[in-house]
Write a protein that holds these residues in place. Structure first.
Motif, PDB file in Angstrom:
ATOM      1  N   UNK A 278      68.643  83.197 -16.366  1.00 15.44           N
ATOM      2  CA  UNK A 278      68.081  82.066 -15.622  1.00 15.44           C
ATOM      3  C   UNK A 278      66.902  81.431 -16.354  1.00 15.44           C
ATOM      4  N   UNK A 279      66.471  82.073 -17.426  1.00 15.11           N
ATOM      5  CA  UNK A 279      65.305  81.587 -18.164  1.00 15.11           C
ATOM      6  C   UNK A 279      65.660  81.401 -19.638  1.00 15.11           C
ATOM      7  N   UNK A 280      66.365  80.351 -19.943  1.00 13.98           N
ATOM      8  CA  UNK A 280      66.807  80.158 -21.329  1.00 13.98           C
ATOM      9  C   UNK A 280      65.652  80.123 -22.325  1.00 13.98           C
ATOM     10  N   UNK A 281      64.471  79.709 -21.855  1.00 16.15           N
ATOM     11  CA  UNK A 281      63.326  79.646 -22.771  1.00 16.15           C
ATOM     12  C   UNK A 281      62.518  80.936 -22.824  1.00 16.15           C
ATOM     13  N   UNK A 282      62.995  81.971 -22.148  1.00 17.15           N
ATOM     14  CA  UNK A 282      62.287  83.248 -22.189  1.00 17.15           C
ATOM     15  C   UNK A 282      61.283  83.386 -21.062  1.00 17.15           C
ATOM     16  N   UNK A 283      60.758  84.586 -20.904  1.00 15.80           N
ATOM     17  CA  UNK A 283      59.835  84.872 -19.810  1.00 15.80           C
ATOM     18  C   UNK A 283      60.312  86.079 -19.044  1.00 15.80           C
ATOM     19  N   UNK A 284      59.375  86.697 -18.340  1.00 17.20           N
ATOM     20  CA  UNK A 284      59.690  87.958 -17.669  1.00 17.20           C
ATOM     21  C   UNK A 284      59.452  87.868 -16.173  1.00 17.20           C
ATOM     22  N   UNK A 285      60.200  88.657 -15.419  1.00 20.28           N
ATOM     23  CA  UNK A 285      60.107  88.558 -13.955  1.00 20.28           C
ATOM     24  C   UNK A 285      59.038  89.445 -13.338  1.00 20.28           C
ATOM     25  N   UNK A 286      58.720  89.123 -12.104  1.00 20.93           N
ATOM     26  CA  UNK A 286      58.011  90.021 -11.204  1.00 20.93           C
ATOM     27  C   UNK A 286      59.040  90.508 -10.201  1.00 20.93           C
TER      28      UNK A 286
END
Ligand code: ADP
Ligand code: MG
Length: 338
Positions: A278-286
């Protein structure tokens, strides 16, 4: 024998935060609705936890810190249907081998509180010349556990702690986890003598409110709920995950299995992978995830510290949870951010 006990204790408790976890779970087990933690030097000098739970009978204080003393396991069959957090009766015993431990406690039925001091599993007198038995003292119903000078007799372990502030950060993280999870309990945690409170969460009804108290609005405003249940694999779960409007530098996973804070590399990896799509540009969930699994299917004995947990049909259960997460995230309008 004492050396063996000390080594065993050191395996269960390798950092102040591990002692605190046991104490928090005991306080929650005791039906507390308010829990206060005070810390000095990252918990190495002082760890004190005060609760308003059902307290401990004076008669039980003599054996409180003997190994395998537990009020939570009435029969062997209980081993397979553990409802409460603890069941080994080892936490207080372990702590008494590697710290100065004192307990002040009062039940509803008692007209006063009782204070007792422990060393190496046994009652000791607080001062030379005094007897070792519990002493009456004024106090409210509930229990206060005071752990001082953790690892005072394990110099190698004590030397491993470079920075009290690092240990304090781990303590705040742990208290924050339980504060999010335990909806009927208020939590506070601070340094001794400090007026600023590190974590303070009142009894709040909603999980999102509790997450907001601990982790702030920027994440609390971007959460989606998911639920899953499956009879075949004997589990149900509920959780909250940040949507794709939120991207952190690292994953925050608050994972509870049968109401114990635990770690699971497998769960973390799977959720990160699901989130990444869901985050093609990267990043991490909570993520906050509370899983209830049939206790007979959970292997809590994998390691004495009981942190990394394994359970039967892990792959199947994780796949179902991730499907639900994918469904919930798929419904979120993320056009705002891209
Ligand atoms: P366990 O939690 O596995 O039973 P512990 O060593 O953690 O073992 O605690 C031993 C016993 O001490 C518990 O079973 C409980 O009866 C009592 N106890 C410990 N902490 C508290 C508390 N905060 N309030 C009431 N009882 C407590
Ligand atoms: Mg316990």
């Amino acid at each position: 024998q004492d050396v063996v006990n000390k080594i065993a204790a050191g395996e269960i408790i390798v950092a102040p935060v591990h002692a605190l976890k046991e104490l928090i779970e005991n306080a929650v087990d005791a039906g507390s609705t308010a829990l206060e933690v005070v810390v000095k030097d990252g918990g190495l000098k002082l760890l004190q936890i005060t609760d308003n739970g059902h307290g401990i009978d004076k008669e039980d204080l003599a054996i409180l810190c003997e190994r395998f003393t537990t009020s939570k396991l009435k029969a062997f069959e209980d081993l397979t249907s553990i409802g409460t957090y603890g069941f080994r009766g080892e936490a207080l015993a372990s702590i008494s081998h590697i710290a100065h431990l004192s307990v002040t406690t009062r039940t509803k039925e008692s007209s006063c509180a009782w204070r007792a001091h422990y060393a190496d599993g046994k009652l000791v007198s607080p001062k030379p010349g005094q007897s070792a038995g519990p002493k009456p003292i004024a106090g409210r119903p509930g229990t206060q556990i005071t752990v001082e000078d953790l690892f005072f007799n394990v110099p190698s372990r004590r030397r491993a702690f470079r920075s009290p502030s690092e240990e304090y950060a781990k303590i705040l993280e742990l208290v924050g986890k339980y504060a999010v999870h335990c909806s009927g309990v208020s939590f506070s945690c601070k340094k001794q003598g400090d007026s600023t409170i590190g974590v303070s969460v009142p009894i709040a009804a909603g999980t999102v409110d509790r997450i907001r108290q601990v982790h702030g609005s920027s994440v609390a405003n971007e959460l989606v709920n998911f639920k899953a249940e499956n009879e075949r694999w004997g589990f149900k779960c509920e959780g909250w995950i940040s949507n794709a409007n939120y991207h952190a530098k690292r994953t925050t996973l608050l994972l509870f299995i049968n109401h114990r804070a635990v770690e699971s590399v497998a769960i973390k990896k799977a959720i990160e992978q699901t989130y990444a799509t869901f985050l093609p540009k990267g990043g991490h969930p909570f993520i906050y995830l509370s899983l209830d699994i049939d206790p007979q299917r959970v292997d809590v004995n994998v390691h004495p510290t009981k942190r990394e947990v394994h359970f039967l049909n892990e792959d199947e259960i994780i796949a179902i949870v991730c499907d639900e997460i994918r469904d919930s995230l798929g419904k979120v309008d993320t056009s705002r951010s891209f």
